[in-house]
Design a protein around this motif. Structure first.
Motif: not given
Length: 111
Positions: A94-111
């Motif tokens: 679960l922690v790995q999945a949530l971290n992947a989701v967070r990384a995805y949204f953070e990358s969208r903010k920056q790009g």
């Protein structure tokens, strides 16, 4: 929807209706409608900006702050209950999945 609107107004820190509309990506008339509904229910109040009396700012009321605290407590309790029901291995997945989701949204903010 109203809870999200209230949380957005709180997060924006005393926005104008137009600032709220921009953040929510809705039209100013639609934002005004939502704000009026929250004012009628006692969750938001309008106040003149002390620096510029022509500007009206949105403030959460004590009722809104109490509702937000209750909402946050519910989420904390829900997360605790889920974590208690999971094995250590399930928690790690679960922690790995949530971290992947967070990384995805953070990358969208920056790009």
């Amino acid at each position: 929807v109203e809870t999200f609107c209230m949380e957005s107004i709180q997060a924006l820190g005393r926005p104008t209706v137009n600032e709220f509309a921009g953040f929510m990506r809705i039209s100013p008339p639609n934002a005004a409608y939502k704000v009026n509904s929250l004012v009628k229910k006692g969750y938001i109040e309008r106040r003149q900006d002390p620096k510029d009396r022509r500007v009206v700012l949105l403030y959460p009321t004590e009722k809104a702050l109490r509702a937000n605290r209750a909402h946050e407590a519910f989420h904390r309790d829900m997360v605790e209950a889920v974590l208690q029901a999971l094995t250590d291995q399930q928690t790690e997945v679960l922690v790995q999945a949530l971290n992947a989701v967070r990384a995805y949204f953070e990358s969208r903010k920056q790009g």
